[in-house]
Scaffold this motif. Structure first.
Motif, mmCIF file in Angstrom:
data_model
loop_
_atom_site.group_PDB
_atom_site.id
_atom_site.type_symbol
_atom_site.label_atom_id
_atom_site.label_comp_id
_atom_site.label_asym_id
_atom_site.label_seq_id
_atom_site.Cartn_x
_atom_site.Cartn_y
_atom_site.Cartn_z
ATOM 1 N N TYR A 1 0.701 -1.176 -0.039
ATOM 2 C CA TYR A 1 -0.090 -0.049 -0.091
ATOM 3 C C TYR A 1 0.682 1.318 -0.007
ATOM 4 C CZ TYR A 1 -3.885 -3.241 1.225
ATOM 5 O OH TYR A 1 -4.886 -4.092 1.167
ATOM 6 N N SER B 1 -9.333 -4.340 -2.181
ATOM 7 C CA SER B 1 -7.972 -4.972 -1.874
ATOM 8 C C SER B 1 -8.208 -5.401 -0.318
ATOM 9 C CB SER B 1 -6.828 -3.888 -2.044
ATOM 10 O OG SER B 1 -6.987 -2.917 -1.117
ATOM 11 N N GLY C 1 -4.031 -5.788 -6.574
ATOM 12 C CA GLY C 1 -3.063 -6.800 -6.096
ATOM 13 C C GLY C 1 -3.699 -8.434 -6.325
ATOM 14 N N ARG C 2 -4.678 -8.502 -7.008
ATOM 15 C CA ARG C 2 -5.126 -9.816 -7.154
ATOM 16 C C ARG C 2 -5.323 -10.115 -8.684
ATOM 17 N NH1 ARG C 2 -5.049 -12.075 -1.907
ATOM 18 N NH2 ARG C 2 -4.905 -10.281 -0.741
ATOM 19 N N TRP D 1 -0.587 -3.566 -8.384
ATOM 20 C CA TRP D 1 -0.620 -2.268 -7.750
ATOM 21 C C TRP D 1 0.165 -1.520 -8.708
ATOM 22 C CZ3 TRP D 1 -3.514 0.185 -4.213
ATOM 23 C CH2 TRP D 1 -4.097 -0.712 -3.524
#
Length: 167
Positions: free
Chosen positions: A49, A113, A150-151, A155
């Motif tokens: 993050y 997220s 993030g999946r 990012w």
């Protein structure tokens, strides 16, 4: 136009499959559990993050976390964004969070997220959360194009997208 329908009612308790854990909206009162969870996993969370949100700072204090959670609590009440904390059944440990936000970049109608504390990386609890979140979003949230940052998109690729006009 709001990012959510006016009559949308957000879920208040979401059990994880397998029992023993659940998600619920985070509150300022959760600071004593949130702060050690975040700071105990801070280095890994910063790699996720930090570039996007500048969070969690190495210098984040308990009081700064409390202020952040109060902001989240107010945003949830106003349906501006959502932070769901992952708890054990007795709520004696905060084990991660799920963020559901209006889109910051083009190509989605909701940005989602999530994370777990370092001790749960690779665990059955993390696997249950990973399986639950997309299904929960599809079932209980009014999104047509949710984006799982993030999946489904990294990012860095997310940050490279053009900003959403409403952001």
């Amino acid at each position: 136009m709001s990012w959510l329908p006016d009559d949308f009612v957000h879920p208040v308790l979401v059990p994880l499959p397998g029992g023993g854990h659940h998600l619920r909206p985070i509150r300022e009162a959760d600071t004593p559990l949130d702060y050690p969870a975040v700071m105990g996993s801070r280095e890994r969370l910063w790699t996720i993050y930090g570039p996007a949100w500048g969070w969690p700072a190495a210098t984040m204090t308990f009081e700064a976390d409390r202020a952040d959670l109060l902001r989240h609590e107010k945003e949830i009440a106003a349906h501006q964004s959502f932070n769901y904390a992952l708890f054990d059944s007795a709520e004696t440990a905060l084990l991660g969070c799920v963020y559901i936000d209006p889109p910051e970049r083009v190509g989605a109608d909701g940005d989602i997220s999530w994370w777990v504390v370092d001790d749960l990386v690779g665990s059955k609890i993390e696997q249950a959360l990973d399986a639950l979140v997309p299904q929960w979003i599809a079932t209980d949230w009014p999104f047509e194009q949710p984006r799982f940052i993030g999946r489904e998109i990294s990012w860095p690729d997310f940050l490279a997208l053009p900003e959403h006009p409403a952001a």
